[in-house]
Write a protein that holds these residues in place. Structure first.
Motif, PDB file in Angstrom:
ATOM      1  N   ASP A 166      47.171  -3.761 -27.382  1.00 12.42           N
ATOM      2  CA  ASP A 166      46.487  -4.409 -26.255  1.00 12.42           C
ATOM      3  C   ASP A 166      47.463  -5.105 -25.330  1.00 12.42           C
ATOM      4  O   ASP A 166      47.296  -5.087 -24.117  1.00 12.42           O
ATOM      5  N   ASN A 186      39.394  -7.764 -16.322  1.00 10.92           N
ATOM      6  CA  ASN A 186      39.645  -6.593 -17.163  1.00 10.92           C
ATOM      7  C   ASN A 186      39.907  -6.995 -18.602  1.00 10.92           C
ATOM      8  O   ASN A 186      39.490  -6.314 -19.540  1.00 10.92           O
ATOM      9  N   VAL A 187      40.619  -8.122 -18.772  1.00  9.52           N
ATOM     10  CA  VAL A 187      40.917  -8.583 -20.122  1.00  9.52           C
ATOM     11  C   VAL A 187      39.625  -8.985 -20.829  1.00  9.52           C
ATOM     12  O   VAL A 187      39.390  -8.619 -21.981  1.00  9.52           O
ATOM     13  N   ARG A 202      37.667  -5.924 -21.793  1.00  6.78           N
ATOM     14  CA  ARG A 202      38.215  -5.207 -22.937  1.00  6.78           C
ATOM     15  C   ARG A 202      37.984  -5.982 -24.241  1.00  6.78           C
ATOM     16  O   ARG A 202      37.611  -5.412 -25.248  1.00  6.78           O
ATOM     17  N   GLN A 203      38.219  -7.308 -24.195  1.00  8.00           N
ATOM     18  CA  GLN A 203      38.036  -8.102 -25.411  1.00  8.00           C
ATOM     19  C   GLN A 203      36.585  -8.057 -25.879  1.00  8.00           C
ATOM     20  O   GLN A 203      36.305  -7.971 -27.064  1.00  8.00           O
ATOM     21  N   LEU A 229      47.145  -4.210 -21.439  1.00  8.20           N
ATOM     22  CA  LEU A 229      46.523  -5.222 -20.596  1.00  8.20           C
ATOM     23  C   LEU A 229      47.526  -5.845 -19.631  1.00  8.20           C
ATOM     24  O   LEU A 229      47.217  -6.773 -18.911  1.00  8.20           O
TER      25      LEU A 229
END
Lengths: 418, 305
Positions: free
Chosen positions: A413, B261-262, B265-266, A417
């Motif tokens: 990640d 976006n983070v 995704r998380q 990211l």
């Protein structure tokens, strides 16, 4: 996870705190003339923890009567497809044939772009909270099947309802590492992860994983958003067998990927094909059959090719399975059984250009090849039907435990990211 | 009606005789509460309650498979700040650039519509919101086609040799910022238009009578009176842009990842709810600080118009 006494005390204190807060808010609401009955104690309790998603496996469940309905989720461009009708449904000889011969109304959707995304958006919260997902059949890559089994998210298959499957499945797809004894899954198609590129753009033949790290292609390199495929490539580049890779090697791979990142256009799921076709990507990690199919109708100035890097590539299969609590499991068995007829498998494979797990398909395609040169090419392609030699250079994925997966995923990640 | 003074709300139920003052004020209170109730309830159910819940989730530890339990893990805030500071700074920077850019484009546009639009006013306003008739994602996707490396814009330029073969716009910060500006421009224009439209033109005439030229008239009359619109438009642009993830996802690359976006995704891919919640709070705090500074600089009395 064992919970300590203090944690228990904290929990109780929290619960008390939240319950009191609720009462005072309720008073306030009452003042406004509105009851707060809808906010029940249960929802307050639910706020104190998120339940684990892991389920007991249900074992072999009795099959209900055929429902005449079926929902299938699959990857894009993974079935013989003749455009769409006015309602947006996929027109396909195989789908029509299935509907006619079984009377089942099939709802087939190209909903899967990458394994983790599909799992995260379509399966996790539904199956984790004991509600059925929208699907009766899902098609997932081998390592995701292993994860779904670990979570108890898949139904066991009634082998006696799958006569075509048990008779026609090619021996090399029997009893795979991710699903011993094919208790939960049978393959839909298999392929290899290698490198796809446009020879006219790169200006040279691509042969090695190192080419994906070449600054000359800055901004036009594509990598995969799925941790396993991409990490495997770095392992192979460094001469490590991915199946036995250690966490230290994964950390080293992460560092290399971060160094490579400024050169990378993006980390993709199946959508990398659009980027390659439109010329945004010059070279990218790619699944074998996609590039063969893309090359069939490439633009005049394109020369799309696919190679298995000299260091090796990834070998995988995508497998049909029935998610836990599926609404129409009987119809789902019918579907699996239908597509394992050699004639049906031939129709699909002639369109998708991935290896069929159905015995006899390669021969039927070769027979079609007598008057269709493309089919002759397909029937003899060493990467669609990998030889021993090719397979010797194709690697599987490491079977990660839940803890390992979390660590590896965190490492990866931090790469994607930014 | 040019300027409404920011004092108490205008009294309701004017028909009631003033002699029954106490009764009236009590009834007014109920009326105000009744009017506010739907919005209050909405905020309570869909904002306050989830926010509290999310705050507690952010303090949980565990794993997706085994479940998350509350452990009062405040350390997570330190972790996400150090781990995602790049994306946080990037989100706030992009949001700032986009807000200023939208203001620079939007102000002249809103001014032209409000002051020079004449009978075309409604048609022009309609054109501002016309893109909204197409879905947000589709509009952003179409930018992807327009800006593609060999697409309808860059393709011909490359063939003519005007720009080098390697030149690209997609997957750069410019593409993301341009996409955001395009998508959020109407949020800036509409409040600006409303503020400019209600300016009393006789005030400008009065300024002229006091020997101000057009420029001074704009600087001393029009612009100050339009500040509430500037403030509202900036907030409506800055806040959603800071949390946006669609533009970075479709037009950007890994080097333009925003905090949205983070979070996405998380929450959706990794199922790491505590981290996702903590980042959401981080973003909320950053936006709140930004807005407070802005309000302070602009002067709070301008808020009420």
């Amino acid at each position: 996870m064992s919970r300590s006494r203090e944690e228990d005390l904290i929990q109780q204190a929290l619960l008390r705190g939240m319950t009191q807060r609720r009462l005072s808010r309720r008073d306030m609401l009452k003042y406004a003339g509105i009851g707060a009955g809808s906010i029940s104690l249960a929802s307050v309790l639910a706020a104190c923890g998120v339940e684990g998603a892991k389920k007991e496996e249900l074992g072999l469940q009795p099959l209900p009567a055929q429902a005449g309905e079926l929902s299938v989720a699959n990857w894009p461009l993974y079935i013989d497809k003749n455009g769409r009708d006015e309602d947006g449904n996929i027109v396909s000889g195989t789908l029509d044939g299935f509907a006619k011969s079984t009377g089942i109304n099939i709802n087939y959707k190209e909903s899967i772009n990458d394994n983790e995304e599909f799992f995260g958006t379509q399966l996790r919260s539904q199956l984790g909270s004991d509600t059925p997902s929208d699907w009766d059949i899902i098609v997932m890559t081998d390592w995701m099947i292993a994860k779904l089994i670990r979570l108890g998210f898949l139904e066991q298959l009634h082998q006696d309802k799958l006569p075509n499957v048990t008779a026609n499945v090619d021996d090399k797809f029997k009893d795979p590492w991710f699903d011993p004894g094919n208790v939960h899954s049978y393959p839909w198609a298999a392929g290899l992860t290698g490198i796809g590129y446009d020879r006219n753009k790169t200006g040279r033949d691509i042969t090695s994983i190192n080419d994906l790290f070449d600054p000359e292609f800055n901004g036009h390199i594509g990598m995969f958003a799925e941790m396993r495929d991409t990490m495997n490539f770095v392992f192979l580049k460094n001469g490590i067998d991915p199946v036995t890779a250690t966490v230290e090697e994964a950390e080293a791979a992460q560092k290399e990927l971060i160094e490579q990142r400024p050169l990378v256009r993006g980390y993709y799921g199946n959508d990398y094909t659009d980027q390659l076709a439109s010329g945004n990507l010059w070279l990218t990690m790619a699944w074998s059959g996609d590039i063969f199919a893309l090359a069939l109708d490439q633009a005049d100035d394109q020369d799309l090719r696919w190679i298995l890097p000299k260091e090796g590539g990834n070998r995988w299969s995508d497998n049909m399975a029935i998610p836990r609590l599926a609404n129409h499991p009987t119809d789902a068995h019918e579907w699996m059984n239908y597509v394992y007829q050699p004639e049906v498998g031939t129709d699909i494979t002639e369109w998708v250009w991935y290896e069929s797990p159905v015995k006899g398909v390669q021969e039927l395609i070769a027979a079609d090849g007598k008057d269709k040169p493309n089919m002759a090419k397909l029937a003899s392609d060493p990467f669609v039907w990998p030889s021993e030699e090719v397979l010797a250079n194709a690697y599987s994925y490491k079977n990660l435990s839940a803890e390992e997966e979390e660590v590896w995923q965190d490492l990866f990640d931090s790469v994607i990211l930014g | 009606m040019a300027v409404v003074s920011p004092t108490a709300p205008a009294p309701l139920g004017d028909a009631t005789p003033p002699t029954r003052h106490t009764v009236r004020s009590k009834r007014t209170k109920w009326v105000v509460l009744g009017l506010l109730a739907p919005a209050l309830l909405w905020l309570l159910l869909f904002w306050l309650w989830p926010t509290i819940q999310m705050f507690f989730v952010s303090l949980q530890t565990g794993s997706f498979e085994e479940g998350y339990t509350f452990t009062g893990n405040f350390a997570i805030y330190g972790q996400v700040i150090s781990e995602y500071s790049t994306q946080l700074i990037r989100s706030v920077t992009y949001a700032f650039i986009v807000t200023v850019g939208c203001l620079l484009i939007g102000y002249p546009l809103a001014y032209a519509i409000a002051f020079k639009g004449g009978r075309w006013k409604n048609a022009l306003l309609f054109m501002v919101i016309l893109p909204f008739f197409v879905s947000y994602v589709i509009r952003t996707l179409s930018w992807k086609f327009i800006l593609a490396d060999n697409g309808i814009l860059l393709g011909p330029l490359k063939e003519l040799g005007i720009i080098p073969e390697k030149f690209r716009v997609l997957a750069t910060p410019i593409a993301v910022i341009a996409g955001l500006m395009y998508n959020f421009l109407p949020f800036m224009v509409l409040p600006l238009y409303v503020a400019l439209e209600k300016i009393d033109h006789s005030l400008l005439e009065a300024a002229g009578d006091l020997y101000s030229n057009k420029r001074t008239g704009f600087a001393k009359v029009t612009f100050p009176l339009s500040l509430p619109g500037v403030f509202a438009g900036s907030l409506l642009t800055f806040i959603p842009v800071a949390g946006d993830f669609v533009n970075a996802q479709l037009l950007g690359s890994v080097n333009t990842t925003m905090l949205g976006n983070v979070i996405q995704r998380q929450m959706l891919v990794n199922n790491d709810y505590p981290t996702g919640s903590a980042i959401s709070f981080l973003l909320m705090a950053a936006i709140l600080v930004g807005v407070l500074i802005y309000a302070k600089v602009l002067g709070t009395e301008e808020l009420t118009g």
